[in-house]
Design a protein around this motif. Structure first.
Motif: not given
Length: 68
Positions: A37-40, A46-60
């Motif tokens: 789905p296209v994010a609203d 957008h905050a959920h996706v941004l948090q997920g990206l942060y966890r993927l990129i920086y959090t072990s």
């Protein structure tokens, strides 16, 4: 299985010039092109996706997976 490249070290400054709204927009565009789905952007999507990206990129996993 060989070690992956993620997570990467979080910059000492606490800020990474690559981690931008543009990155978020690109990821959301790729997800939409793959049929998700296209994010609203007026909701919390957008905050959920941004948090997920942060966890993927920086959090072990050894850090408890909490991220920011």
């Amino acid at each position: 299985m060989s070690a992956g490249v993620f997570p990467v070290p979080e910059p000492d400054s606490g800020s990474d010039a690559r981690f931008t709204i543009g990155l978020l927009a690109d990821v959301l565009d790729v997800l939409a092109r793959h049929g998700y789905p296209v994010a609203d952007m007026t909701s919390g999507d957008h905050a959920h996706v941004l948090q997920g990206l942060y966890r993927l990129i920086y959090t072990s996993d050894s850090e408890g997976g909490g991220g920011r």
